[in-house]
Scaffold this motif. Structure first.
Motif, PDB file in Angstrom:
ATOM      1  N   SER A 157     -12.291  -4.219  -6.873  1.00  6.85           N
ATOM      2  CA  SER A 157     -12.687  -2.915  -6.352  1.00  6.85           C
ATOM      3  C   SER A 157     -11.927  -1.815  -7.081  1.00  6.85           C
ATOM      4  O   SER A 157     -10.892  -2.057  -7.705  1.00  6.85           O
ATOM      5  N   TYR A 199      -3.589   3.629  -7.839  1.00  6.96           N
ATOM      6  CA  TYR A 199      -2.357   2.852  -7.946  1.00  6.96           C
ATOM      7  C   TYR A 199      -1.162   3.775  -8.172  1.00  6.96           C
ATOM      8  O   TYR A 199      -1.291   4.917  -8.626  1.00  6.96           O
ATOM      9  N   LEU A 245      -0.969   0.048  -4.078  1.00  9.67           N
ATOM     10  CA  LEU A 245      -2.390   0.334  -4.183  1.00  9.67           C
ATOM     11  C   LEU A 245      -2.889   1.083  -2.959  1.00  9.67           C
ATOM     12  O   LEU A 245      -2.308   1.005  -1.870  1.00  9.67           O
ATOM     13  N   ARG A 246      -4.008   1.802  -3.173  1.00  9.64           N
ATOM     14  CA  ARG A 246      -4.679   2.509  -2.088  1.00  9.64           C
ATOM     15  C   ARG A 246      -6.171   2.513  -2.398  1.00  9.64           C
ATOM     16  O   ARG A 246      -6.572   2.814  -3.532  1.00  9.64           O
ATOM     17  N   GLY A 247      -6.990   2.151  -1.428  1.00  4.17           N
ATOM     18  CA  GLY A 247      -8.426   2.139  -1.674  1.00  4.17           C
ATOM     19  C   GLY A 247      -9.205   1.742  -0.444  1.00  4.17           C
ATOM     20  O   GLY A 247      -8.707   1.033   0.441  1.00  4.17           O
ATOM     21  N   ARG A 287      -6.227   5.655 -11.445  1.00  2.85           N
ATOM     22  CA  ARG A 287      -7.171   4.725 -10.829  1.00  2.85           C
ATOM     23  C   ARG A 287      -7.271   3.465 -11.683  1.00  2.85           C
ATOM     24  O   ARG A 287      -7.085   3.500 -12.901  1.00  2.85           O
ATOM     25  N   GLU A 308       0.836  -1.203   0.000  1.00  4.43           N
ATOM     26  CA  GLU A 308       0.000   0.000   0.000  1.00  4.43           C
ATOM     27  C   GLU A 308       0.872   1.254   0.000  1.00  4.43           C
ATOM     28  O   GLU A 308       2.042   1.206   0.381  1.00  4.43           O
ATOM     29  N   LEU A 335      -9.564  -2.027  -0.003  1.00  2.57           N
ATOM     30  CA  LEU A 335      -8.324  -2.803  -0.161  1.00  2.57           C
ATOM     31  C   LEU A 335      -8.176  -3.843   0.954  1.00  2.57           C
ATOM     32  O   LEU A 335      -7.716  -4.964   0.711  1.00  2.57           O
ATOM     33  N   CYS A 380      -9.461   1.123  -7.106  1.00  3.13           N
ATOM     34  CA  CYS A 380      -8.302   1.513  -6.292  1.00  3.13           C
ATOM     35  C   CYS A 380      -7.503   2.592  -7.010  1.00  3.13           C
ATOM     36  O   CYS A 380      -7.552   2.706  -8.236  1.00  3.13           O
TER      37      CYS A 380
END
Length: 342
Positions: free
Chosen positions: A308, A312, A321-323, A291, A281, A326, A310
């Motif tokens: 999903s 990136y 990744l970040r979401g 995205r 992350e 996640l 996310c």
């Protein structure tokens, strides 16, 4: 916070509730049909069916904050088999000329056609009305998760992908084309005939004329509906055209809705889908490259496929990744990834 995933058996009650609220042809309010769809999908994701003609993949969209299913979509791995051929009208021109009268006509004709070795079809997309117009474009995410899955598993699907689009229907859900054409040959109303055809098209093959039908014999307002997309379906048409789909000059024999098609290797989101290494992350204060729709597949989970939206960031050896979802995805090793431009 939203999660796309394969359907699981415990979803059935919420699917029934969604069907009761909407009662569309894409998600009929029929418990037996819904149960069969869930069972076939589970077997398809689980690799039970070796042949494409037996496989259907049902995806659901879940609002995690509300613990609520809010949409669904479907991939039919092969639409058109020996047991249940795809049936449609080919729309073509036929020219007539009389030397006696020195008159020339170009007629539009409909030719009933069957496909026993059909393409992959994407369909069954519904989204709860409360979530339409959402800033995350949830309908588009539902649509694109199918291309993500096809891109990750090209060997499971055919080389051509089609989508049947809804035409303008009457306020009560009936079709003028069916009322002027199909009903005369079957004495069935539109909804009954369309539902029956989901499992069996023998009545169409036996009762419809096999010779060309000249559309000049139909009322003008019905002719004007042939190959036309309904107002609510126009955004889907624009989206499909933007990724390579084009009308293949065929229509649904029940309502006249057009079929759009593309070769899988020319479908932009399919070719854009890759498997990449998950490199961890990244923080909220760090800049994202963009995205992406990101998926994880894990046979040990009940929902073996999950995806999903996310953010990136590309790094050496993969992507970070970040979401919001996640943690639910819990990626390890490799993930499926489709970069988004919207």
């Amino acid at each position: 916070m939203f999660l796309l995933r394969e359907v699981i058996p415990t979803d059935l009650e919420q699917l029934r509730d969604l069907a009761r609220r909407l009662n569309t042809l894409n998600l009929p309010n029929d418990s037996a049909r819904l149960q069969k769809l869930v069972d076939v999908s589970r077997g398809s994701f689980g690799g039970v069916y070796r042949e494409a003609k037996f496989r259907d993949y049902l995806f659901v969209l879940e609002d995690l904050a509300e613990d609520r299913l809010i949409g669904s979509c479907l991939i039919i791995a092969q639409h058109g088999t020996y047991e249940r051929p795809a049936v449609y009208f080919n729309v073509r021109e036929e020219q007539k000329y009389s030397t006696t009268l020195d008159k020339h006509f170009v007629h539009q004709v409909l030719q009933l056609t069957f496909n026993y070795d059909g393409p992959t079809e994407i369909g069954g997309l519904i989204l709860h009305p409360d979530y339409r117009g959402h800033q995350l474009k949830l309908g588009k995410l539902l649509s694109f998760v199918r291309f993500l899955f096809i891109g990750l598993h090209r060997d499971l699907f055919r080389d051509r992908i089609v989508a049947e689009l809804l035409p303008p229907l009457n306020p009560d859900g009936t079709s003028d084309l069916w009322d002027c054409l199909g009903q005369n040959f079957t004495h069935l109303d539109y909804r009954t005939a369309d539902l029956l055809s989901r499992d069996n098209v023998e009545f169409i093959r036996s009762l419809f004329p096999s010779t060309p039908i000249y559309t000049s014999l139909l009322p003008e307002h019905v002719r004007d509906l042939i190959g036309v997309v309904g107002k609510r379906t126009r955004p889907a048409k624009r989206m499909l055209e933007g990724i390579g789909f084009r009308w293949d000059h065929s229509i649904d024999p029940f309502d006249g809705g057009p079929t759009y098609a593309v070769e899988a290797n020319r479908c932009e989101p399919v070719t854009r889908t890759k498997r990449v290494a998950f490199a961890g992350e990244f923080g909220e204060d760090e800049r994202a490259d963009g995205r992406a729709l990101v998926s994880v597949e894990d046979e040990s989970r009940e929902a073996r496929f999950m995806a999903s939206l996310c953010e990136y960031r590309e790094v050496d050896g993969g992507v970070e990744l970040r979401g919001e979802a996640l943690e639910k995805l819990a990626p390890e090793g490799e993930v499926g990834m489709m970069r988004l431009s919207w």
